[in-house]
Structure formats: C-alpha cells, structure tokens
Design a protein around this motif. Structure first.
Motif, PDB file in Angstrom:
ATOM      1  N   HIS A 104       0.872  -0.725   0.159  1.00 53.35           N
ATOM      2  CA  HIS A 104      -0.437   0.188  -0.165  1.00 53.35           C
ATOM      3  C   HIS A 104       1.286   1.378   0.020  1.00 53.35           C
ATOM      4  CE1 HIS A 104      -3.109  -2.350   1.108  1.00 53.35           C
ATOM      5  NE2 HIS A 104      -2.858  -3.327   1.674  1.00 53.35           N
ATOM      6  N   SER A 105       0.296   2.524   0.019  1.00 56.41           N
ATOM      7  CA  SER A 105       0.553   3.574  -0.550  1.00 56.41           C
ATOM      8  C   SER A 105       1.161   4.307   0.627  1.00 56.41           C
ATOM      9  CB  SER A 105       0.392   4.854  -1.457  1.00 56.41           C
ATOM     10  OG  SER A 105      -1.162   5.222  -0.262  1.00 56.41           O
ATOM     11  N   GLN A 106       2.239   4.980   1.259  1.00 57.91           N
ATOM     12  CA  GLN A 106       2.500   5.854   3.170  1.00 57.91           C
ATOM     13  C   GLN A 106       1.358   6.160   3.329  1.00 57.91           C
ATOM     14  OE1 GLN A 106       6.321   8.174   3.689  1.00 57.91           O
ATOM     15  NE2 GLN A 106       4.955   9.112   4.678  1.00 57.91           N
ATOM     16  N   GLU A 107       0.341   6.859   2.749  1.00 60.77           N
ATOM     17  CA  GLU A 107      -0.496   7.572   3.240  1.00 60.77           C
ATOM     18  C   GLU A 107      -1.727   6.609   3.615  1.00 60.77           C
ATOM     19  OE1 GLU A 107       0.686   8.268   0.774  1.00 60.77           O
ATOM     20  OE2 GLU A 107       1.125  10.542   0.731  1.00 60.77           O
ATOM     21  N   GLU A 108      -2.038   5.244   2.879  1.00 60.92           N
ATOM     22  CA  GLU A 108      -3.110   3.727   3.026  1.00 60.92           C
ATOM     23  C   GLU A 108      -2.188   3.472   4.720  1.00 60.92           C
ATOM     24  OE1 GLU A 108      -4.330   2.752  -1.462  1.00 60.92           O
ATOM     25  OE2 GLU A 108      -2.904   2.051  -0.271  1.00 60.92           O
TER      26      GLU A 108
END
Length: 372
Positions: free
Chosen positions: A228-232
């Motif tokens: 996943h992305s860092q924000e997620e």
C-alpha cells in the motif's frame, strides 16, 4: 584244633559308603553358579559404566538459580528499554506479575532454538515466543493478570491483542523498514553496543540501512501491508489507535483499575511510538499525541507502575559502554590514549634523577669550600 578267627576290622566298603553319605554334596554346581553370578555382576558394572551421565541442561546459563527467570532480549537504548514490542511485553508482564527475573546481557550472541528474541531460560529449560512464555509462567507461578475478567472481556482481549500484534505492529515495522536511518536517530541506537562490535558506527549504520531496510520491506510486502501507499498505511495505523482509544475511554486501564494482558501488549507497542525522539518526524506518534491523549496516559501509567527505575536503566545501559571504553583505555587497548599514562612515569624518573644529583652537588660544594 582249629580256631575261628573273627575279623573285627570295619568293612572298607561299608565305611566308604558311610563317608560318601556323610560327605557334603559335590560342589561342582556351586562353582558354576558362582562363576555365572560373577559374570552377571561384571556385565552390570560394565553397563553402569557404559551408561552416559545425566545430560547437562541445554541452556546458556548453566549455573542457573532455581526458579529464576533469565530473560534474553535485544539491547537497551537511551530512550526505550527495548525496540522490540515482544521483548518489552515479556519484561513488563514479569514486573507486573512480580516474578523474579534477570535480564541477561548476551551481547547479541544468542537466539532461541526457534531463532527468536525474546526467550527465557527457567530451571534448565528454554521457552521461546512471548505468548508461550507468558502462558507457561502464568501457569507455573499462578500469576494470571486476566483472572478477574469475564468471558466477554477475555474475548475482547483476544481480538485486541490480535489486532495490535498482527496489524498495528506491522504498520510500525513498515516505517522502520522504510526509514532505517530514522530508527537509529529516533531511539538513539548505538549499534556498536547493540551488535557488540568495535567497527565504526558509520559502517554499521550503512550496513544496518541496507540489511534492515531490504529484509523489512520484504516482510512487509509478504504480509500484505507493504504493497500500500504511505498514506494508506498511516490511515491503517490511525484506525487501530482510534479503536484502542475508544475501548480505553476515560478508564485508567482497559478493564478497570488494574492492568491486564491487553494493557501490557498495548503498552509494549504504543511505547515504540511514544518514545521516539521528538526531533525525528513520525506521523503516528504525532497523531497519538494530538488525537488520542488517553493512550499517552496509558503508556505513562504502565511505565510508572512497572518501571519506577526506567530512567536509571536507560542511563546505566548508556553509561556501560563508556565505562568499558575507559577501562580498556587504562589497560592500554587504545594507542592514542597511552601517552597521558606514560607522561607521569617520565616525570617521576626526572624527579628521581634530580634527587640523586642533589647530594652529589652538595658534596662538591663542601669540597670546594674546604679547598678554599
């Protein structure tokens, strides 16, 4: 006239028969039995000799104290007693349960037979994995922090512990793999002390970034969170913190006035966020401080109850390497530091030479006066 002579001598045949009857039985059989018994005794003795001695305990602490728990974990840091939530979990549980233990300074040499830290040794037996350690010690010492919980509360404990250890902890592992340099700075890790080596910290830091970063990201991707992305990922972590905060509410501990296993597990993991150096940016730590202050309060309460000597331990662990270096310097292991130790010896020699010359000078002066 013939005279009849009567033979009064005993009949030899009769005498021999009587002697045979009175004589003891033939002891040929007895000798054979004795020989057999001796052979049996010899075989038993040989078997006893051949029997191996009782095996020594297969533990690192051979001269262990009975019923003393020997805890093997990662090295301390100046800010956090253990950068492993599982190690901190076991030590915190031991303290709250009031079980006598010793933290073994094994210089990063040992792992359990399962390849894990922490593990403990108890009465010559190794127990690995934090869950099994707590379970077995709880049964042996009759120390169950969850004894007063209802069945419903035990269900909640199991669900929350699983969420923390199988989800929230992976969010933190991802951060450590993504920013290994921040881990070193955030916990002020001394890799020379942690790895028990004298290699320069610059080399150790470089190697740590490569190995820890690569291995950590592989594990995070294998788990699934690393894709996943860092924000997620940060959002995953905030959701977990929100659930814990709602469950704790305004209570001192999750289920009342006394800490339970859930409090121990939550503390061990939340402490990994709370004690990161403020100079190092971390979104989840900031979110906990700003949005979930009751979790910060929980960390403080467990720390005060279980570790009144927290600061002393951290300071002593940091001071230990410095004392070691000073001792090695005195013993002459560090060449640049030898010179100050040698200078007083030279001064002493010069003083001795002056002291020896003074009487000679006085005698010369006296002789000169006499000549005058």
């Amino acid at each position: 006239m013939a005279t009849e002579v009567v033979n009064n001598a005993p009949d030899n045949t009769t005498k021999e028969k009587e002697m045979k009857e009175d004589a003891p039985a033939d002891n040929t059989q007895t000798k054979e039995e004795n020989a057999t018994e001796e052979k049996v005794d010899e075989k038993v003795a040989e078997e006893k000799k051949a029997e191996p001695a009782a095996p020594k305990p297969n533990v690192h602490k051979a001269n262990f104290q009975q019923d003393m728990v020997y805890l093997y974990q990662f090295a301390r840091t100046p800010l956090l007693l253990s950068t492993s939530p599982y190690c901190l979990k076991v030590e915190t549980w031991l303290r709250l349960a009031g079980i006598k233990y010793e933290n073994v300074d094994h210089k990063a040499k040992f792992r359990s037979k399962k390849g894990q830290l922490p593990f403990i040794e108890l009465n010559g037996e190794e127990i690995a994995d934090s869950t099994f350690i707590i379970k077995q010690l709880s049964e042996k010492y009759n120390k169950d922090l969850d004894a007063a919980l209802t069945p419903e509360q035990r269900v909640v404990t199991h669900a929350m512990v699983s969420m923390i250890e199988n989800h929230l902890s992976w969010v933190m592992l991802w951060w450590r793999a993504k920013y290994p340099d921040s881990v070193i700075k955030g916990y002020q890790v001394n890799l020379q002390n942690a790895l028990n080596t004298r290699l320069p910290n610059a080399i150790l830091n470089f190697c740590y970034k490569l190995s820890s970063g690569r291995k950590g990201m592989k594990k995070a991707k294998a788990h699934g969170i690393g894709v996943h992305s860092q924000e997620e990922i940060i959002e995953f972590g905030k959701n977990d913190l929100r659930v814990l905060s709602d469950l704790l509410s305004d209570k001192p501990f999750f289920f009342g006035d006394e800490p339970t296993l859930l409090d121990v597990v939550a503390f061990a993991n939340l402490a990994q966020l709370h004690f990161i150096d403020k100079e190092v940016p971390h979104l989840l730590r900031d979110a906990m401080n700003e949005s979930f202050p009751n979790l910060v309060g929980l960390v403080s309460r467990i720390k005060e109850r279980a570790y009144p000597d927290w600061d002393e331990i951290c300071v002593s662990e940091v001071a230990a390497p410095a004392k070691k270096e000073a001792k090695e310097t005195k013993e002459g292991t560090d060449k640049p530091e030898k010179q100050p130790l040698e200078e007083p010896e030279k001064e002493k020699d010069e003083k001795e030479e002056l002291a020896e010359k003074e009487p000679e000078d006085k005698e010369n002066e006296k002789e000169k006066e006499k000549e005058k």
